[in-house]
Design a protein around this motif. Structure first.
Motif, PDB file in Angstrom:
ATOM      1  N   PHE A 186       2.548 -10.348 -10.985  1.00 17.97           N
ATOM      2  CA  PHE A 186       1.210  -9.835 -11.291  1.00 17.97           C
ATOM      3  C   PHE A 186       1.243  -8.619 -12.214  1.00 17.97           C
ATOM      4  O   PHE A 186       0.191  -8.110 -12.590  1.00 17.97           O
ATOM      5  CB  PHE A 186       0.489  -9.467  -9.993  1.00 17.97           C
ATOM      6  CG  PHE A 186       0.395 -10.605  -9.022  1.00 17.97           C
ATOM      7  CD1 PHE A 186      -0.369 -11.715  -9.300  1.00 17.97           C
ATOM      8  CD2 PHE A 186       1.102 -10.564  -7.833  1.00 17.97           C
ATOM      9  CE1 PHE A 186      -0.442 -12.775  -8.411  1.00 17.97           C
ATOM     10  CE2 PHE A 186       1.025 -11.617  -6.930  1.00 17.97           C
ATOM     11  CZ  PHE A 186       0.259 -12.721  -7.226  1.00 17.97           C
ATOM     12  N   GLN A 187       2.414  -8.142 -12.598  1.00 17.91           N
ATOM     13  CA  GLN A 187       2.492  -6.934 -13.406  1.00 17.91           C
ATOM     14  C   GLN A 187       2.066  -7.136 -14.854  1.00 17.91           C
ATOM     15  O   GLN A 187       1.920  -6.172 -15.592  1.00 17.91           O
ATOM     16  CB  GLN A 187       3.895  -6.332 -13.333  1.00 17.91           C
ATOM     17  CG  GLN A 187       4.129  -5.649 -12.017  1.00 17.91           C
ATOM     18  CD  GLN A 187       5.481  -4.995 -11.910  1.00 17.91           C
ATOM     19  OE1 GLN A 187       6.398  -5.317 -12.653  1.00 17.91           O
ATOM     20  NE2 GLN A 187       5.604  -4.081 -10.974  1.00 17.91           N
ATOM     21  N   ARG A 188       1.836  -8.341 -15.262  1.00 16.76           N
ATOM     22  CA  ARG A 188       1.343  -8.548 -16.634  1.00 16.76           C
ATOM     23  C   ARG A 188      -0.148  -8.241 -16.740  1.00 16.76           C
ATOM     24  O   ARG A 188      -0.690  -8.139 -17.828  1.00 16.76           O
ATOM     25  CB  ARG A 188       1.617  -9.975 -17.080  1.00 16.76           C
ATOM     26  CG  ARG A 188       0.925 -11.010 -16.232  1.00 16.76           C
ATOM     27  CD  ARG A 188       1.256 -12.396 -16.671  1.00 16.76           C
ATOM     28  NE  ARG A 188       0.790 -13.304 -15.634  1.00 16.76           N
ATOM     29  CZ  ARG A 188       0.992 -14.568 -15.629  1.00 16.76           C
ATOM     30  NH1 ARG A 188       1.658 -15.122 -16.603  1.00 16.76           N
ATOM     31  NH2 ARG A 188       0.552 -15.323 -14.660  1.00 16.76           N
ATOM     32  N   PHE A 189      -0.838  -8.075 -15.595  1.00 16.10           N
ATOM     33  CA  PHE A 189      -2.256  -7.736 -15.594  1.00 16.10           C
ATOM     34  C   PHE A 189      -2.415  -6.218 -15.592  1.00 16.10           C
ATOM     35  O   PHE A 189      -2.814  -5.620 -14.614  1.00 16.10           O
ATOM     36  CB  PHE A 189      -2.964  -8.337 -14.377  1.00 16.10           C
ATOM     37  CG  PHE A 189      -2.845  -9.818 -14.290  1.00 16.10           C
ATOM     38  CD1 PHE A 189      -3.518 -10.631 -15.178  1.00 16.10           C
ATOM     39  CD2 PHE A 189      -2.051 -10.413 -13.319  1.00 16.10           C
ATOM     40  CE1 PHE A 189      -3.405 -12.003 -15.101  1.00 16.10           C
ATOM     41  CE2 PHE A 189      -1.941 -11.788 -13.231  1.00 16.10           C
ATOM     42  CZ  PHE A 189      -2.621 -12.586 -14.125  1.00 16.10           C
TER      43      PHE A 189
ATOM     44  N   ILE B  19       0.838  -1.205   0.000  1.00 18.28           N
ATOM     45  CA  ILE B  19       0.000   0.000   0.000  1.00 18.28           C
ATOM     46  C   ILE B  19       0.871   1.253   0.000  1.00 18.28           C
ATOM     47  O   ILE B  19       0.619   2.196  -0.756  1.00 18.28           O
ATOM     48  CB  ILE B  19      -0.968  -0.017   1.199  1.00 18.28           C
ATOM     49  CG1 ILE B  19      -1.996  -1.131   1.018  1.00 18.28           C
ATOM     50  CG2 ILE B  19      -1.657   1.336   1.366  1.00 18.28           C
ATOM     51  CD1 ILE B  19      -2.844  -1.412   2.239  1.00 18.28           C
ATOM     52  N   VAL B  20       1.917   1.262   0.826  1.00 16.86           N
ATOM     53  CA  VAL B  20       2.828   2.404   0.869  1.00 16.86           C
ATOM     54  C   VAL B  20       3.503   2.584  -0.486  1.00 16.86           C
ATOM     55  O   VAL B  20       3.627   3.706  -0.992  1.00 16.86           O
ATOM     56  CB  VAL B  20       3.865   2.229   2.004  1.00 16.86           C
ATOM     57  CG1 VAL B  20       4.990   3.232   1.882  1.00 16.86           C
ATOM     58  CG2 VAL B  20       3.202   2.336   3.361  1.00 16.86           C
TER      59      VAL B  20
ATOM     60  N   PRO C 298      -0.546  -4.323  -7.531  1.00 20.19           N
ATOM     61  CA  PRO C 298      -0.669  -4.191  -6.081  1.00 20.19           C
ATOM     62  C   PRO C 298      -1.991  -4.755  -5.546  1.00 20.19           C
ATOM     63  O   PRO C 298      -2.013  -5.448  -4.526  1.00 20.19           O
ATOM     64  CB  PRO C 298      -0.575  -2.694  -5.825  1.00 20.19           C
ATOM     65  CG  PRO C 298       0.142  -2.151  -7.002  1.00 20.19           C
ATOM     66  CD  PRO C 298      -0.273  -3.023  -8.154  1.00 20.19           C
ATOM     67  N   LEU C 299      -3.064  -4.493  -6.263  1.00 19.69           N
ATOM     68  CA  LEU C 299      -4.366  -4.987  -5.829  1.00 19.69           C
ATOM     69  C   LEU C 299      -4.418  -6.510  -5.864  1.00 19.69           C
ATOM     70  O   LEU C 299      -4.881  -7.151  -4.909  1.00 19.69           O
ATOM     71  CB  LEU C 299      -5.466  -4.394  -6.716  1.00 19.69           C
ATOM     72  CG  LEU C 299      -6.889  -4.824  -6.400  1.00 19.69           C
ATOM     73  CD1 LEU C 299      -7.295  -4.342  -5.025  1.00 19.69           C
ATOM     74  CD2 LEU C 299      -7.832  -4.296  -7.454  1.00 19.69           C
ATOM     75  N   ILE C 300      -3.919  -7.097  -6.928  1.00 19.23           N
ATOM     76  CA  ILE C 300      -3.933  -8.558  -7.048  1.00 19.23           C
ATOM     77  C   ILE C 300      -3.028  -9.188  -5.997  1.00 19.23           C
ATOM     78  O   ILE C 300      -3.392 -10.193  -5.375  1.00 19.23           O
ATOM     79  CB  ILE C 300      -3.524  -8.982  -8.477  1.00 19.23           C
ATOM     80  CG1 ILE C 300      -4.549  -8.469  -9.486  1.00 19.23           C
ATOM     81  CG2 ILE C 300      -3.385 -10.487  -8.579  1.00 19.23           C
ATOM     82  CD1 ILE C 300      -4.121  -8.610 -10.931  1.00 19.23           C
ATOM     83  N   ALA C 301      -1.857  -8.590  -5.760  1.00 18.04           N
ATOM     84  CA  ALA C 301      -0.944  -9.123  -4.748  1.00 18.04           C
ATOM     85  C   ALA C 301      -1.570  -9.058  -3.358  1.00 18.04           C
ATOM     86  O   ALA C 301      -1.438 -10.002  -2.563  1.00 18.04           O
ATOM     87  CB  ALA C 301       0.372  -8.361  -4.775  1.00 18.04           C
TER      88      ALA C 301
END
Length: 87
Positions: free
Chosen positions: A52-55, A21-22, A68-71
């Motif tokens: 997850f950055q491929r999304f 989040i930070v 970040p949301l998916i993680a």
């Protein structure tokens, strides 16, 4: 003993979620990147976010990064699973 390990894993996951989040908020302030504390946050969260950055949704040259949301969702699922298994 297993309960103690589960509690430690729970706290580590909570810290990782706050670090993500930070990092998401810090991504809007690029000048702070050379700061050692911010470098540590990036070093901790990079391995979590890379898969997850491929999304990403790209439109008009501006992309939305949902990593970040998916993680956070995956970490919450792991935290819930560990909580149900060991408590």
């Amino acid at each position: 003993m297993i309960s103690l390990i589960a509690q430690i894993v729970d706290k580590v996951i909570t810290i990782l979620i706050f670090a993500i989040i930070v990092r998401a908020f810090l991504s809007y302030i690029p000048r702070l990147k050379p700061n050692p504390l911010i470098t540590i946050i990036y070093d901790i969260t990079d391995p979590l976010l890379k898969p997850f950055q491929r999304f990403q949704i790209s439109s008009g040259g501006m992309g939305l990064d949902f990593s970040p949301l998916i993680a956070i969702i995956v970490l919450n699922l792991i935290q819930t699973l560990i909580g149900r298994l060991f408590y």
